[in-house]
Design an enzyme around this catalytic site. Structure first.
Site, PDB file in Angstrom:
ATOM      1  N   CYS A  91       0.696  -1.473  -0.023  1.00 51.46           N
ATOM      2  CA  CYS A  91      -0.039   0.053   0.152  1.00 51.46           C
ATOM      3  C   CYS A  91       0.785   1.270   0.026  1.00 51.46           C
ATOM      4  CB  CYS A  91      -0.858  -0.020   1.172  1.00 51.46           C
ATOM      5  SG  CYS A  91       0.246  -0.131   2.757  1.00 51.46           S
ATOM      6  N   ASP A 141       2.522   2.437   2.525  1.00 49.25           N
ATOM      7  CA  ASP A 141       2.457   3.077   4.097  1.00 49.25           C
ATOM      8  C   ASP A 141       3.955   2.818   4.424  1.00 49.25           C
ATOM      9  OD1 ASP A 141      -0.154   3.709   3.682  1.00 49.25           O
ATOM     10  OD2 ASP A 141      -0.968   2.401   4.899  1.00 49.25           O
ATOM     11  N   CYS A 161      -1.313  -4.845   7.497  1.00 48.85           N
ATOM     12  CA  CYS A 161      -0.896  -3.628   8.263  1.00 48.85           C
ATOM     13  C   CYS A 161       0.018  -3.934   9.619  1.00 48.85           C
ATOM     14  CB  CYS A 161      -1.917  -2.795   8.559  1.00 48.85           C
ATOM     15  SG  CYS A 161      -3.356  -2.721   7.429  1.00 48.85           S
ATOM     16  N   CYS A 213      -2.423   3.723   7.240  1.00 52.18           N
ATOM     17  CA  CYS A 213      -3.865   3.477   7.492  1.00 52.18           C
ATOM     18  C   CYS A 213      -4.144   3.665   8.804  1.00 52.18           C
ATOM     19  CB  CYS A 213      -4.372   2.501   6.723  1.00 52.18           C
ATOM     20  SG  CYS A 213      -3.829   0.818   7.398  1.00 52.18           S
TER      21      CYS A 213
HETATM   22 FE1  FES Z   1      -1.035   0.202   4.470  1.00 50.45          FE
HETATM   23 FE2  FES Z   1      -2.658  -0.796   6.301  1.00 50.45          FE
HETATM   24  S1  FES Z   1      -3.278  -0.117   4.270  1.00 50.45           S
HETATM   25  S2  FES Z   1      -0.533  -0.389   6.395  1.00 50.45           S
END
Ligand code: FES
Length: 134
Positions: free
Chosen positions: A41, A43, A110, A66
């Site tokens: 994602c 992140d 995550c 997120c």
């Molecule tokens: Fe990226 Fe949760 S959607 S760590």
């Protein structure tokens, strides 16, 4: 507890850690910093550790991600503070998710970010102190 609050797929504990993250921010005098990105994602999590005599005496995080990433980062710091680096390494991503009352399957990755943050910060510490495992 308001009845009309949208519940969604998250446990109360996830929501609580998302709304009131523990140990968020920079750690001055960190012994090491682990930075990891989640390829799924994009992140990013930065984990700061303060380590004294192999014990994690403090941990803080900064996560650009997120809600589940924030909640798992928060829980990860709570789980590792007071642990030795070996014990912290044994904290799995599912242990982090379980401590939060579970995560929806689509959000399990995550918790992997949090786990990788712990590993990266410990690796960095071992490298810096020359204690790298062979
Ligand atoms: Fe990226 Fe949760 S959607 S760590």
């Amino acid at each position: 507890m308001s009845e009309d609050k949208p519940k969604g797929p998250y446990s109360d504990k996830v929501m609580e850690h998302f709304e009131n993250p523990r140990n968020m921010g920079d750690l001055e005098e960190a012994s090491s910093i682990g930075t990891v990105g989640n390829p799924k994602c994009g992140d990013v999590m930065k984990l700061f550790l303060k380590i004294e005599e192999n014990v994690i005496v403090d941990a803080k995080f900064k996560t650009f991600g997120c809600g589940a990433a924030i909640a798992t980062s928060s829980m990860a710091t709570e789980l590792i503070i007071g642990k030795t680096i070996d014990e912290a390494r044994n904290v799995t991503n599912s242990a982090v998710a379980e401590a939060l009352g579970g995560l929806p399957p689509a959000k399990m990755h995550c918790s992997v970010l949090a786990k990788e943050g712990i590993d990266a910060a410990i690796d960095e510490y071992l490298k810096k102190t020359g204690k790298e495992e062979g």
